[in-house]
Motif scaffolding. Structure first.
Motif, PDB file in Angstrom:
ATOM      1  N   LYS A   1       2.926  -7.285  11.243  1.00  0.00           N
ATOM      2  CA  LYS A   1       3.582  -8.247  10.350  1.00  0.00           C
ATOM      3  C   LYS A   1       2.669  -8.695   9.212  1.00  0.00           C
ATOM      4  O   LYS A   1       2.851  -9.776   8.656  1.00  0.00           O
ATOM      5  CB  LYS A   1       4.077  -9.472  11.126  1.00  0.00           C
TER       6      LYS A   1
ATOM      7  N   THR B   1       4.131  -3.800   4.633  1.00  0.00           N
ATOM      8  CA  THR B   1       4.322  -5.203   5.014  1.00  0.00           C
ATOM      9  C   THR B   1       3.488  -6.042   4.066  1.00  0.00           C
ATOM     10  O   THR B   1       2.521  -5.574   3.479  1.00  0.00           O
ATOM     11  CB  THR B   1       3.924  -5.450   6.488  1.00  0.00           C
ATOM     12  N   SER B   2       3.859  -7.321   3.932  1.00  0.00           N
ATOM     13  CA  SER B   2       3.254  -8.146   2.895  1.00  0.00           C
ATOM     14  C   SER B   2       1.941  -8.789   3.330  1.00  0.00           C
ATOM     15  O   SER B   2       1.572  -8.807   4.509  1.00  0.00           O
ATOM     16  CB  SER B   2       4.233  -9.252   2.470  1.00  0.00           C
TER      17      SER B   2
ATOM     18  N   THR C   1       0.930 -14.880   4.688  1.00  0.00           N
ATOM     19  CA  THR C   1       1.342 -16.043   3.903  1.00  0.00           C
ATOM     20  C   THR C   1       0.173 -16.998   3.709  1.00  0.00           C
ATOM     21  O   THR C   1      -0.471 -17.423   4.675  1.00  0.00           O
ATOM     22  CB  THR C   1       2.499 -16.785   4.613  1.00  0.00           C
TER      23      THR C   1
ATOM     24  N   VAL D   1       5.525 -10.906   5.599  1.00  0.00           N
ATOM     25  CA  VAL D   1       6.913 -10.474   5.726  1.00  0.00           C
ATOM     26  C   VAL D   1       6.926  -8.975   5.985  1.00  0.00           C
ATOM     27  O   VAL D   1       6.346  -8.208   5.220  1.00  0.00           O
ATOM     28  CB  VAL D   1       7.717 -10.798   4.446  1.00  0.00           C
ATOM     29  N   GLN D   2       7.561  -8.560   7.065  1.00  0.00           N
ATOM     30  CA  GLN D   2       7.576  -7.141   7.408  1.00  0.00           C
ATOM     31  C   GLN D   2       8.283  -6.314   6.346  1.00  0.00           C
ATOM     32  O   GLN D   2       9.354  -6.671   5.875  1.00  0.00           O
ATOM     33  CB  GLN D   2       8.270  -6.918   8.754  1.00  0.00           C
TER      34      GLN D   2
END
Length: 303
Positions: free
Chosen positions: A92, A186-187, A190, A205-206
């Motif tokens: 993730k 994936t990002s 955060t 974010v996946q």
């Protein structure tokens, strides 16, 4: 109906990633001969093209047996390697692909060392071309003994078929069409502000590759593959070899990895193990060229 763009993508994806190099011979006379030669690299092959007794599969069987014979405290052992995944693997977030690339290289090196086979390269399971468990991994026995490639905890049966919505060609076309890494893979975690190791397992974010084929295949197989110790199942490594191949092909299409130093300069600190059992650290930026890492993917259809 496939568009001309998607058709051209599929044409490019059949290309191999290996290359030839120039070799210079230093002769005792003034004249030097420059010849183009192909330097053999361990080549990751599609498992659906391999005979059940293919040397690559035979080496993998021998490697698994050798690793399982080691005590669980030995860093080369099958159980210790599964625990590395349990303790360190990022999901993730945008370190998912490079971490698993390094993990595969680690496993290949251990197997080469234990089997004395320097040509070994992990095959890949192209679930789109073969939406079933590879036969070599479903046989109960091999050569009269329990099949080392089989995991008895799997829920998926040899006759089951992966749903097209997980790994079908339209799913893959959509993934290859994405041009931004954080949507493809994936990002960033955060709020990330540094390259501290504390960010290695923070969530972002996946992206499409991790969320749809990757997670879906793990869940569909079930058993060990549906846990954080999924590398207990020998099929884990072929599954991730295919994810790695897709990343390499996505780059070959002209896409780019993140330029952000929070990604490129991040280090996986003492996550991995050499065949000597020494741990080592590797940076993301040093994991971006498969040729430099010492392997290549064969063109589709190669054996």
């Amino acid at each position: 109906m496939a568009t001309s763009a998607s058709a051209s993508r599929r044409t490019l994806l059949r290309l191999g990633l290996g290359s030839a190099v120039l070799a210079v011979s230093a002769a005792p006379i003034a004249r030097q001969v420059v010849a183009q030669t192909t330097v053999p690299k361990p080549t990751r092959l599609a498992v659906h093209n391999l005979a059940l007794d293919h040397p690559i599969l035979e080496t993998y069987r021998k490697g698994i047996v050798a690793m399982k014979a080691l005590p669980s405290t030995d860093r080369r052992s099958w159980e210790y390697q599964a625990n590395i995944h349990y303790s360190h693997c990022p999901h993730k977030n945008w370190y998912f692909l490079p971490w698993h690339r390094a993990y595969l290289v680690e496993l290949e090196n251990i197997i080469r060392s234990l089997t004395l086979d320097p040509t070994f390269a992990m095959p890949y399971w192209d679930w789109t071309a073969l939406p079933k468990l590879p036969e070599a991994f479903t046989l109960t026995t091999w050569n009269g003994v329990a099949n080392p490639l089989r995991d008895v905890t799997r829920v998926a049966a040899p006759t089951d078929t992966l749903p097209a919505e997980l790994t079908g060609q339209s799913v893959m076309d959509a993934i290859y069409a994405v041009t931004k890494f954080e949507l493809f893979a994936t990002s960033q975690p955060t709020g990330q502000t540094s390259t501290s190791s504390s960010w290695q397992r923070k969530a972002g974010v996946q992206g499409m590759l991790e969320a749809t084929p990757h997670n879906g295949v793990h869940n569909w197989i079930g058993g060990d593959m549906n846990t954080m110790r999924s590398p207990r199942d020998p099929l884990f490594y072929l599954h991730h070899s295919n994810c790695d191949r897709i990343w390499a092909q996505w780059i070959a299409l002209g896409n780019t990895n993140p330029a952000d130093t929070l990604w490129r300069d991040f280090s996986f600190a003492s996550n991995f193990v050499r065949p000597t059992q020494q741990t080592y650290t590797v940076r993301v930026r040093d994991l971006l060229d498969v040729s430099t890492l010492g392997y290549q993917y064969a063109p589709q259809g190669s054996v």
